[in-house]
Design an enzyme around this catalytic site. Structure first.
Site, mmCIF file in Angstrom:
data_model
loop_
_atom_site.group_PDB
_atom_site.id
_atom_site.type_symbol
_atom_site.label_atom_id
_atom_site.label_comp_id
_atom_site.label_asym_id
_atom_site.label_seq_id
_atom_site.Cartn_x
_atom_site.Cartn_y
_atom_site.Cartn_z
ATOM 1 C CG HIS A 108 -1.616 -1.051 1.447
ATOM 2 N ND1 HIS A 108 -1.431 -2.021 2.212
ATOM 3 C CD2 HIS A 108 -3.092 -1.281 1.422
ATOM 4 C CE1 HIS A 108 -2.148 -2.883 2.161
ATOM 5 N NE2 HIS A 108 -3.352 -2.315 1.651
ATOM 6 C CG ASP A 111 1.764 -1.070 3.555
ATOM 7 O OD1 ASP A 111 0.911 -0.739 4.344
ATOM 8 O OD2 ASP A 111 1.450 -1.849 2.509
ATOM 9 C CD GLU A 239 -7.555 -8.448 -1.028
ATOM 10 O OE1 GLU A 239 -6.832 -8.041 -1.572
ATOM 11 O OE2 GLU A 239 -7.661 -8.755 0.288
ATOM 12 C CD GLU A 275 -6.992 -11.835 2.544
ATOM 13 O OE1 GLU A 275 -6.390 -10.891 1.836
ATOM 14 O OE2 GLU A 275 -6.970 -11.896 3.669
ATOM 15 C CG HIS A 278 -10.822 -11.520 2.454
ATOM 16 N ND1 HIS A 278 -10.284 -10.314 1.667
ATOM 17 C CD2 HIS A 278 -9.981 -11.197 3.743
ATOM 18 C CE1 HIS A 278 -9.378 -9.535 2.390
ATOM 19 N NE2 HIS A 278 -9.411 -9.825 3.517
ATOM 20 C CG ASP A 303 -4.076 -10.982 -0.961
ATOM 21 O OD1 ASP A 303 -3.179 -10.856 -2.054
ATOM 22 O OD2 ASP A 303 -4.536 -9.835 -0.448
ATOM 23 C CG ASP A 314 -8.779 -10.766 7.304
ATOM 24 O OD1 ASP A 314 -8.642 -11.985 6.992
ATOM 25 O OD2 ASP A 314 -8.688 -9.761 6.866
ATOM 26 C CG ASP A 316 -4.692 -11.583 7.193
ATOM 27 O OD1 ASP A 316 -6.012 -12.220 6.605
ATOM 28 O OD2 ASP A 316 -4.813 -10.434 7.236
ATOM 29 C CG ASP A 346 -3.167 -9.897 2.900
ATOM 30 O OD1 ASP A 346 -2.593 -9.313 3.902
ATOM 31 O OD2 ASP A 346 -4.309 -9.413 2.394
#
Ligand code: XUL
Ligand code: CO
Length: 444
Positions: A108, A111, A239, A275, A278, A303, A314, A316, A346
């Site tokens: 991003h 980031d 996404e 993802e 998700h 992802d 989430d 991850d 991700d």
């Protein structure tokens, strides 16, 4: 410090380049399955999997959660000037990409470069870091899989970005996406992602959903056109995610996004970045959302992470579920690969994984799980009758009246007459356990 304003020392001196050593190695810092040069079908593993490292989790996320502070310390986080911080972080990131052997990374805007106190300052910060990243890309050969804009962290986006009821906020989102597209083009990014961070609602009671969805469509058409104008030839990706941080997100799942893209005239330029976590949150399996996207010709990228089925958030996690990865890779192989998309981790290490080396271990785990999944998926497709079994279930549509039904030349009256003529159909087993057995037999 070098003349570029970055250090020349290593950030992870205790860990060297991670190499393939094969399944029998007892080294932790080695690949057991990911052998980038190994041919699988007509492509190398590297070209099948197109691994990318997510900047936000690996270099920005210290493990803080709503209940406590971070548990990891990043060496680059000690500088008082956020731009110094960003420069050191970039150097650490490229050291990591190179050591782990990932061909791609994703970021991003915020980031890699801090937000400034004006639109112009934010752009300047981003451009300065992008110029450095371009140099690092050149010297390391690491490439940008996709760029994106963070349209959810700043408080101005609390009611959404392109779907915000205040047009002034939409303008800020536009400024940010414009700059992020420019950064992506400058770095040769192969895709550009839109994850609808807060594009949704906290309550429908104060929300004009129709208007907000149309604003999102308008915004995306403008972004698409601007990207094309400045030379972006890659794929735009949406996404899907059903909730979090919003109660309801407009990009709910693959099916919803496919419908939205078609409705808004975006289907030719946009695909999906699916993802795992998700998909789980949407009440689907990973395979479900992948298949829905692939069937629409819109599976653009993945992802790669793993949700926790006991948790409604989430998490991850890094992907460690081999079965899930086999199924995912079967879908990817059947659509002929992911390029120009890839598998972006991700994913974040658990808050309790507080050693610097845990980030390497987690990526090795994820890369090996997908590499092994790829090998098994390829073996099943090439050497078993799995696909044939599936096709055979539909063989009654291959000729005669079934084929006439498929091509639209039968009527309801025809169906009734055929039912009468042919009598009660004989029961045909779905054989799900046989399919499951077959997959297990290939896990060797
Ligand atoms: C958040 C998420 C994002 C996107 C990029 O759930 O997945 O990190 O991948 O904005
Ligand atoms: Co994501």
């Amino acid at each position: 410090m070098t003349s570029k304003g970055v250090t020349t020392s290593e950030f992870f001196p205790e860990i060297g380049k991670i190499n393939y050593e094969g399944p029998d190695t007892d080294h932790v810092f080695a690949f057991r399955y990911y052998d980038e040069h190994r041919m699988v079908g007509n492509k190398t593993m590297k070209d099948h999997l197109r691994f990318a490292i997510a900047y936000w989790h690996s270099f920005c996320n210290t493990g803080s959660d709503p209940f406590g502070a971070g548990t990891r310390e990043f060496p680059w986080d000690k500088y008082s000037d956020p731009m110094d911080n960003a420069k050191y972080k970039l150097e650490g990131a490229f050291e990591f990409f190179t050591k782990i052997g990932a061909p791609y990374y994703c970021f991003h805007d915020r980031d890699i470069a801090p937000e400034g106190n004006s639109v112009a300052q934010s752009e300047k910060n981003l451009q300065e870091i992008v110029a450095m990243a371009k140099e690092y890309q050149k010297t390391t050969g690491v490439k940008l899989l996709w760029g994106t804009a963070n349209l959810f962290s700043h408080p101005r986006y609390m009611n959404g970005a392109s779907t915000n009821p205040d047009f002034q906020v939409v303008c800020h989102a536009g400024a940010q996406v414009k700059a992020a597209l420019e950064a992506t083009v400058e770095l040769g990014g192969e895709n550009y992602v839109f994850w609808g961070g807060r594009e949704g609602y906290a309550s429908l009671i104060n929300t004009n959903m129709k208007r907000e969805l149309n604003h999102m469509g308008q915004f995306l058409r403008m972004a698409r056109d601007y990207g094309r104008k400045i030379g972006f030839k890659g794929v735009y990706l949406i996404e899907p995610k059903p909730a979090e941080p919003s109660k309801h997100q407009y990009d709910f799942d693959s099916a919803t996004v496919i419908g939205f893209l078609r409705d808004q005239g975006l289907a030719d330029d946009f695909k999906l970045n699916v993802e795992q976590n998700h998909a789980i949150l949407a009440g689907h399996t990973f395979a479900h959302d992948l298949q829905a996207a692939a069937d629409a010709g819109m599976l653009g990228s993945i992802d790669a992470n793993m949700g926790d089925v006991q948790n409604g958030w989430d998490t991850d996690y890094f992907p460690s579920d081999l079965y899930d990865c086999i199924h995912a890779m079967m879908i990817v192989l059947q659509q002929g690969g992911l390029a120009p998309g890839g598998l972006n981790f991700d994913a974040k290490v658990r808050r309790t994984s507080s050693d610097a080396e845990d980030m390497f271990i987690a990526h090795i785990l994820g890369m090996d799980t997908f590499a092994r999944g790829l090998l098994i998926a390829q073996n099943i497709i090439e050497n078993s009758n799995f696909l044939q079994m599936k096709e055979n279930r539909y063989s009654s549509f291959d000729s005669g009246e079934g084929a006439a039904f498929e091509n639209g030349s039968l009527t309801m009256e025809d169906l009734k007459n055929l039912a009468e003529k042919n009598g009660e159909p004989k029961k045909t087993s779905g054989k799900i356990e046989l399919y499951e057995m077959l997959i297990n037999n290939y896990i060797r």
